[in-house]
Design a protein around this motif. Structure first.
Motif, PDB file in Angstrom:
ATOM      1  N   THR A 290      21.762  -8.048   9.835  1.00 17.83           N
ATOM      2  CA  THR A 290      20.581  -7.740  10.854  1.00 17.83           C
ATOM      3  C   THR A 290      19.888  -6.379  10.309  1.00 17.83           C
ATOM      4  N   ASP A 291      20.792  -5.278  10.053  1.00 20.05           N
ATOM      5  CA  ASP A 291      20.214  -4.035   9.665  1.00 20.05           C
ATOM      6  C   ASP A 291      21.154  -3.397   8.515  1.00 20.05           C
ATOM      7  N   ALA A 292      20.534  -2.431   8.089  1.00 19.85           N
ATOM      8  CA  ALA A 292      21.277  -1.754   7.048  1.00 19.85           C
ATOM      9  C   ALA A 292      22.594  -1.146   7.408  1.00 19.85           C
ATOM     10  N   HIS A 293      22.705  -0.618   8.619  1.00 19.02           N
ATOM     11  CA  HIS A 293      24.081  -0.033   9.295  1.00 19.02           C
ATOM     12  C   HIS A 293      25.029  -1.264   9.300  1.00 19.02           C
ATOM     13  N   THR A 294      24.602  -2.382   9.421  1.00 22.66           N
ATOM     14  CA  THR A 294      25.730  -3.517   9.518  1.00 22.66           C
ATOM     15  C   THR A 294      26.209  -3.870   8.366  1.00 22.66           C
ATOM     16  N   VAL A 295      25.264  -3.800   7.162  1.00 23.30           N
ATOM     17  CA  VAL A 295      25.544  -4.178   5.846  1.00 23.30           C
ATOM     18  C   VAL A 295      26.634  -3.126   5.442  1.00 23.30           C
ATOM     19  N   LEU A 296      26.398  -1.895   5.511  1.00 30.53           N
ATOM     20  CA  LEU A 296      27.335  -0.950   5.035  1.00 30.53           C
ATOM     21  C   LEU A 296      28.609  -0.995   5.807  1.00 30.53           C
TER      22      LEU A 296
ATOM     23  N   GLU B 213       0.754  -1.180   0.008  1.00 31.24           N
ATOM     24  CA  GLU B 213       0.125   0.082   0.210  1.00 31.24           C
ATOM     25  C   GLU B 213       0.779   1.300   0.022  1.00 31.24           C
ATOM     26  N   ARG B 214       2.096   1.239   0.537  1.00 31.44           N
ATOM     27  CA  ARG B 214       2.998   2.172   0.484  1.00 31.44           C
ATOM     28  C   ARG B 214       4.523   1.695   0.395  1.00 31.44           C
ATOM     29  N   ALA B 215       5.565   2.511   0.164  1.00 36.08           N
ATOM     30  CA  ALA B 215       6.839   2.011   0.201  1.00 36.08           C
ATOM     31  C   ALA B 215       7.065   1.493   1.563  1.00 36.08           C
ATOM     32  N   LEU B 216       7.919   0.397   1.704  1.00 31.41           N
ATOM     33  CA  LEU B 216       8.063  -0.225   2.882  1.00 31.41           C
ATOM     34  C   LEU B 216       9.486   0.303   3.270  1.00 31.41           C
ATOM     35  N   GLY B 217       9.551   0.477   4.600  1.00 38.82           N
ATOM     36  CA  GLY B 217      11.003   1.362   5.177  1.00 38.82           C
ATOM     37  C   GLY B 217      11.334   0.264   5.995  1.00 38.82           C
ATOM     38  N   PRO B 218      12.521   0.911   6.681  1.00 37.11           N
ATOM     39  CA  PRO B 218      13.390   0.085   7.768  1.00 37.11           C
ATOM     40  C   PRO B 218      12.580  -0.765   8.786  1.00 37.11           C
TER      41      PRO B 218
END
Length: 464
Positions: free
Chosen positions: A409-415, A324-329
């Motif tokens: 686990t999260d985007a910060h860790t991927v970066l 229904e909308r863009a999914l976020g973190p």
């Protein structure tokens, strides 16, 4: 192919030699695999139409940038759902920018160029620095930064050379015969990340992944980036982009305007947006297909959405529950990044010596965060033991050695883990033997798929 084959019977039209792993999968996943002779490819739309009619296809789709226009036109001729007659607007960067200019959307100042004289005149009219790019290219190939009008002639010659080299590697528009001659030059706008992200290390642009169904844009999520390598070669795409909710909403709203202006009908979309200081944004480009590299598997990993299967269902007339909308973190179950291996450090400097690609050496030597996983994408990577190509700024992704998928686990860790990998690669990869010839990266092209399900539906997919 596996996701499409789970929803319908698939017939693959291969427009060039398939990688060995893909060929093996195609035999088990597809009802048929057709490899037309070179003479049959002179009229690609007619080839796709005839093959679709021969297998009784109920849908035709492609995930290749280079076949988007041909498939869209074939769908029009067949009366099937597809990107529509305006698909060229999402492929030809000159037409795309003219369309957005007419709608008053924010984008860099630009000029279309077809000759060295056109480029010289454009560099006199627009403030430098400028970026010269091929209008029908992908993967940041043939990009040239022009710092002053004096550099125009050399930039033009190099871009022409790279387009010819890309065609030999299979990275070229398949339908428009003179596409290699079309270019656009645009002003380089100054990006900034401080007003968008709460930590350093992120690139100054994002992409909005989505789909158009019956002409209605459905945003799915926003991808973040590591900083590009000079001039603008992509290093890594990370899902989700850790943007605050209000800023993500602004990014998605601009992407919606961009997609709506192009008049697309039924297709995946990938819209890149440059982020600037004070909340400023500029449109980079929109594609009438899902994002490249590992964008689709990343979305499936992070949000449990099978976009390929959903698009197949939609093209076959089945109901699909788009987000229904863009999914976020906040909706993400994990995070995932696709990292392009280039022979440059985090600042874009060339490695001090030549190295050999060896994924097992990377696995053993690089310590990632707890819970993180790393895999290599074989069909987009050189075999272990291949010399890593020297990075060529003009050739962009043509000089990549490998593509890796990293989950955490999260985007910060991927970066953080992607940065660790970039820093470690020039030391953990084995040194190349003196005199070893460099290895050129080549990813072949392929064409239409169709597969019949229990209800009798067939999907034709064009891969290239």
């Amino acid at each position: 192919m596996s996701r499409a084959a789970a929803r319908a019977e698939v017939h693959l039209l291969a427009l060039s030699a398939l990688p060995s792993a893909v060929a093996a999968s195609a035999d088990s996943l597809c009802a048929s695999v057709a490899s037309p002779a070179e003479a049959e490819r002179t009229d690609l739309v007619s080839l796709i139409v005839s093959r679709a009619e021969a297998v009784g296809a109920d849908a035709v789709l492609t995930f290749s940038e280079y076949a988007v226009v041909a498939v869209a036109e074939a769908c029009e001729a067949l009366g099937l759902a597809g990107a529509g007659g305006s698909a060229r607007l999402a492929r030809d960067k000159r037409m795309m920018r003219h369309t957005w200019q007419q709608q008053g959307l924010p984008q860099p100042a630009f000029r279309p160029v077809a000759t060295a004289t056109d480029l010289q005149e454009a560099t006199a009219a627009l403030p430098c620095p400028l970026l010269l790019k091929a209008a029908w290219s992908a993967g940041s190939t043939a990009h040239q930064i022009i710092g002053s009008p004096r550099e125009a002639a050399a930039a033009w010659r190099r871009s022409q050379e790279v387009m010819a080299e890309s065609a030999q590697l299979g990275f070229a528009e398949l339908h428009v015969s003179d596409a290699h001659a079309h270019f656009v030059v645009e002003q380089i706008v100054t990006g900034a990340t401080a007003d968008w992200f709460d930590e350093p290390g992120w690139g100054d642009y994002v992409s909005v992944e989505g789909v158009v169904a019956h002409g209605v844009f459905h945003p799915v999520c926003v991808s973040g980036r590591m900083p590009t390598v000079r001039p603008f070669t992509e290093r890594a795409g990370i899902i989700p982009a850790p943007l605050p909710t209000d800023l993500q909403a602004r990014v998605v709203a601009l992407a919606r305007e961009a997609v709506d202006a192009l008049g697309l009908r039924d297709c995946g979309t990938h819209t890149e947006i440059k982020l600037g200081p004070g909340g400023r944004m500029w449109l980079i480009e929109t594609a009438a297909r899902f994002g490249g590299a590992m964008t689709v598997p990343q979305i499936e990993e992070v949000y449990r959405l099978d976009l390929v299967g959903m698009l197949v269902d939609h093209l076959l007339g089945r109901p699909v529950a788009w987000p229904e909308r863009a999914l976020g973190p906040e909706e993400a179950r994990s995070a995932a990044g696709s990292l392009v291996v280039l022979a440059v450090d985090r600042d874009g400097g060339a490695w001090p010596d030549r190295r050999v690609w060896d994924f097992s050496a990377v696995e053993e030597a690089v310590a990632l965060s707890e819970g993180s996983t790393l895999s290599v994408v074989p069909d987009s990577s050189l075999p272990d033991g291949s010399t890593v190509p020297a990075y060529d700024p003009a050739a962009g992704a043509n000089t990549m050695a490998a593509l890796c998928l990293l989950t955490a686990t999260d985007a910060h860790t991927v970066l953080r883990d992607c940065t660790t990998l970039v820093d470690a690669l020039p030391t953990v990869l084995p040194p190349a033997t003196p005199g070893t010839a460099p290895t050129a990266q080549s990813t072949p092209a392929a064409g239409p798929l169709a597969r019949r399900d229990a209800a009798g539906h067939e999907v034709e997919e064009v891969a290239a």
